[in-house]
Design an enzyme around this catalytic site. Structure first.
Site, PDB file in Angstrom:
ATOM      1  N   GLY A  12       0.836  -1.192   0.000  1.00 15.86           N
ATOM      2  CA  GLY A  12       0.000   0.000   0.000  1.00 15.86           C
ATOM      3  C   GLY A  12       0.868   1.239   0.000  1.00 15.86           C
ATOM      4  O   GLY A  12       2.047   1.189  -0.346  1.00 15.86           O
ATOM      5  N   CYS A  13       0.297   2.334   0.383  1.00 16.00           N
ATOM      6  CA  CYS A  13       0.997   3.617   0.394  1.00 16.00           C
ATOM      7  C   CYS A  13       2.356   3.478   1.083  1.00 16.00           C
ATOM      8  O   CYS A  13       2.455   3.018   2.209  1.00 16.00           O
ATOM      9  CB  CYS A  13       0.140   4.656   1.113  1.00 16.00           C
ATOM     10  SG  CYS A  13       0.940   6.243   1.296  1.00 16.00           S
ATOM     11  N   PHE A  14       3.391   3.890   0.376  1.00 15.09           N
ATOM     12  CA  PHE A  14       4.743   3.677   0.906  1.00 15.09           C
ATOM     13  C   PHE A  14       5.066   4.534   2.113  1.00 15.09           C
ATOM     14  O   PHE A  14       5.945   4.202   2.896  1.00 15.09           O
ATOM     15  CB  PHE A  14       5.814   3.799  -0.163  1.00 15.09           C
ATOM     16  CG  PHE A  14       5.719   4.913  -1.171  1.00 15.09           C
ATOM     17  CD1 PHE A  14       5.182   6.152  -0.893  1.00 15.09           C
ATOM     18  CD2 PHE A  14       6.211   4.693  -2.453  1.00 15.09           C
ATOM     19  CE1 PHE A  14       5.135   7.156  -1.855  1.00 15.09           C
ATOM     20  CE2 PHE A  14       6.174   5.690  -3.419  1.00 15.09           C
ATOM     21  CZ  PHE A  14       5.637   6.929  -3.115  1.00 15.09           C
ATOM     22  N   HIS A 155      -1.396   2.422   7.763  1.00 16.83           N
ATOM     23  CA  HIS A 155      -0.553   1.380   8.348  1.00 16.83           C
ATOM     24  C   HIS A 155      -0.429   1.555   9.855  1.00 16.83           C
ATOM     25  O   HIS A 155      -0.218   2.667  10.341  1.00 16.83           O
ATOM     26  CB  HIS A 155       0.836   1.415   7.711  1.00 16.83           C
ATOM     27  CG  HIS A 155       0.808   1.083   6.259  1.00 16.83           C
ATOM     28  ND1 HIS A 155       0.650   2.032   5.283  1.00 16.83           N
ATOM     29  CD2 HIS A 155       0.881  -0.095   5.622  1.00 16.83           C
ATOM     30  CE1 HIS A 155       0.641   1.453   4.100  1.00 16.83           C
ATOM     31  NE2 HIS A 155       0.783   0.152   4.281  1.00 16.83           N
TER      32      HIS A 155
END
Length: 165
Positions: A12-14, A155
């Site tokens: 997902g989004c880094f 996250h």
């Protein structure tokens, strides 16, 4: 550094992954970027097939590939195809980019452990893809949540370790 290795993952989004990994024991450095796609020199606006990934440099005397993969499965949902939180599309897929047969085997073992745990509602859909090349993202993406402490992330730590200690 003689005792350092690199790991390449996408979940997902880094930004969120980088922010959580950066403080882990044994992590020397993190860099966000694009991996596993079709074009060279990808950018945020042009990265067909690439995942938003993270390059993790770690000290092999303090942690190992298996522990890093274990943590990876604890901080994102590996059971959703091309999605994390509000982010959708193949850029946000869950993937491990293995560099050799040993890493692939360890990733398969950890996936089996995660699936057997039944902590996630579904089965792991994380792809195992051979490492090709990692392209660093633009500077404004690096250390994004340090620069923007209230920035978006999906996250967080959901569980303790999946591994027997």
């Amino acid at each position: 550094m003689a005792n350092s290795k690199k790991v390449y993952i996408a979940g997902g989004c880094f930004w969120g992954m980088e922010d959580l990994f950066r403080t882990r024991k044994g992590i020397i450095d993190t860099e966000v970027g694009y991996i596993g796609g079709e074009n060279e020199n990808p950018t945020y606006g042009n990265h067909p097939g690439h995942a938003e990934g993270i390059e993790i440099t770690y000290d092999t005397t303090e942690t190992d590939f298996k522990e890093i993969v274990d943590y990876f499965f604890r901080i994102h949902n590996p059971t959703t195809v091309d999605r994390q939180g509000n982010d959708r599309g193949s850029s946000y897929r869950s993937a491990i980019f293995f560099q050799n047969d040993e890493e692939k085997q360890i990733a398969e073992e950890v996936i089996a452990i995660v699936n057997k745990s039944n902590k996630w509602e579904g089965k792991v859909v994380t792809t195992l893809e051979p490492y090709t090349k990692f392209w660093p993202a633009e500077d404004y993406h690096q250390d994004y949540l340090v620069k923007n402490p209230n920035g978006y992330t999906c996250h967080f730590e959901r569980f303790g370790t999946f591994l027997d200690k």
